[in-house]
Design a protein around this motif. Structure first.
Motif, PDB file in Angstrom:
ATOM      1  N   PHE A  49      41.044  26.565  44.425  1.00 43.84           N
ATOM      2  CA  PHE A  49      39.791  27.322  44.391  1.00 43.84           C
ATOM      3  C   PHE A  49      40.079  28.820  44.397  1.00 43.84           C
ATOM      4  CE2 PHE A  49      36.291  29.409  46.726  1.00 43.84           C
ATOM      5  CZ  PHE A  49      35.270  29.170  45.814  1.00 43.84           C
ATOM      6  N   GLU A  50      41.049  29.231  45.216  1.00 42.33           N
ATOM      7  CA  GLU A  50      41.411  30.650  45.285  1.00 42.33           C
ATOM      8  C   GLU A  50      41.941  31.133  43.939  1.00 42.33           C
ATOM      9  OE1 GLU A  50      44.462  33.534  47.752  1.00 42.33           O
ATOM     10  OE2 GLU A  50      44.233  31.438  48.344  1.00 42.33           O
ATOM     11  N   GLN A  51      42.775  30.322  43.294  1.00 45.88           N
ATOM     12  CA  GLN A  51      43.290  30.693  41.974  1.00 45.88           C
ATOM     13  C   GLN A  51      42.161  30.813  40.956  1.00 45.88           C
ATOM     14  OE1 GLN A  51      46.334  31.625  41.130  1.00 45.88           O
ATOM     15  NE2 GLN A  51      46.972  31.396  43.252  1.00 45.88           N
ATOM     16  N   GLN A  52      41.210  29.909  41.027  1.00 45.54           N
ATOM     17  CA  GLN A  52      40.066  29.935  40.113  1.00 45.54           C
ATOM     18  C   GLN A  52      39.245  31.209  40.323  1.00 45.54           C
ATOM     19  OE1 GLN A  52      37.383  26.699  40.737  1.00 45.54           O
ATOM     20  NE2 GLN A  52      36.047  27.251  39.040  1.00 45.54           N
ATOM     21  N   VAL A  53      38.988  31.568  41.559  1.00 46.94           N
ATOM     22  CA  VAL A  53      38.205  32.767  41.863  1.00 46.94           C
ATOM     23  C   VAL A  53      38.953  34.014  41.407  1.00 46.94           C
ATOM     24  CG1 VAL A  53      37.300  34.174  43.745  1.00 46.94           C
ATOM     25  CG2 VAL A  53      36.903  31.727  43.738  1.00 46.94           C
ATOM     26  N   LEU A  54      40.257  34.072  41.687  1.00 49.33           N
ATOM     27  CA  LEU A  54      41.044  35.227  41.264  1.00 49.33           C
ATOM     28  C   LEU A  54      41.076  35.351  39.745  1.00 49.33           C
ATOM     29  CD1 LEU A  54      44.021  35.118  43.781  1.00 49.33           C
ATOM     30  CD2 LEU A  54      42.139  36.759  43.710  1.00 49.33           C
ATOM     31  N   LYS A  55      41.156  34.230  39.056  1.00 51.17           N
ATOM     32  CA  LYS A  55      41.150  34.239  37.593  1.00 51.17           C
ATOM     33  C   LYS A  55      39.819  34.776  37.074  1.00 51.17           C
ATOM     34  CE  LYS A  55      41.829  31.222  33.621  1.00 51.17           C
ATOM     35  NZ  LYS A  55      42.025  29.852  33.164  1.00 51.17           N
ATOM     36  N   GLN A  56      38.716  34.329  37.675  1.00 52.10           N
ATOM     37  CA  GLN A  56      37.399  34.811  37.260  1.00 52.10           C
ATOM     38  C   GLN A  56      37.255  36.302  37.529  1.00 52.10           C
ATOM     39  OE1 GLN A  56      34.571  32.338  39.290  1.00 52.10           O
ATOM     40  NE2 GLN A  56      34.759  30.659  37.824  1.00 52.10           N
ATOM     41  N   LEU A  57      37.761  36.772  38.660  1.00 51.94           N
ATOM     42  CA  LEU A  57      37.693  38.201  38.968  1.00 51.94           C
ATOM     43  C   LEU A  57      38.527  39.019  37.994  1.00 51.94           C
ATOM     44  CD1 LEU A  57      37.851  38.230  42.875  1.00 51.94           C
ATOM     45  CD2 LEU A  57      35.890  38.791  41.435  1.00 51.94           C
TER      46      LEU A  57
END
Length: 67
Positions: A49-57
């Motif tokens: 989830f953290e990787q997904q959020v960082l990718k979106q940011l």
């Protein structure tokens, strides 16, 4: 009057206590392993989830820098 601590003369009376203790320790170990396994799965989900959020940011920042 009976003493507060009872130490039986016949040592076979200790067998049920040792069996109960062994069962409790075994169950505690099993529960510990299950909790640890569940925690590891939750940690992996959180990392994804953290990787997904960082990718979106990063994508959002990249899109804003183009403007």
């Amino acid at each position: 009057m009976m003493e507060f601590l009872y130490f039986p003369e016949d040592k076979t009376e200790y067998i049920p206590a040792f069996l109960t203790l062994a069962i409790c320790i075994l169950l505690a170990y099993i529960v510990f392993r299950l909790v640890k396994k569940y925690s590891r799965k939750q940690e992996e989900k959180m990392k994804a989830f953290e990787q997904q959020v960082l990718k979106q940011l990063d994508e959002k920042d990249h899109d804003e820098s183009r403007r």
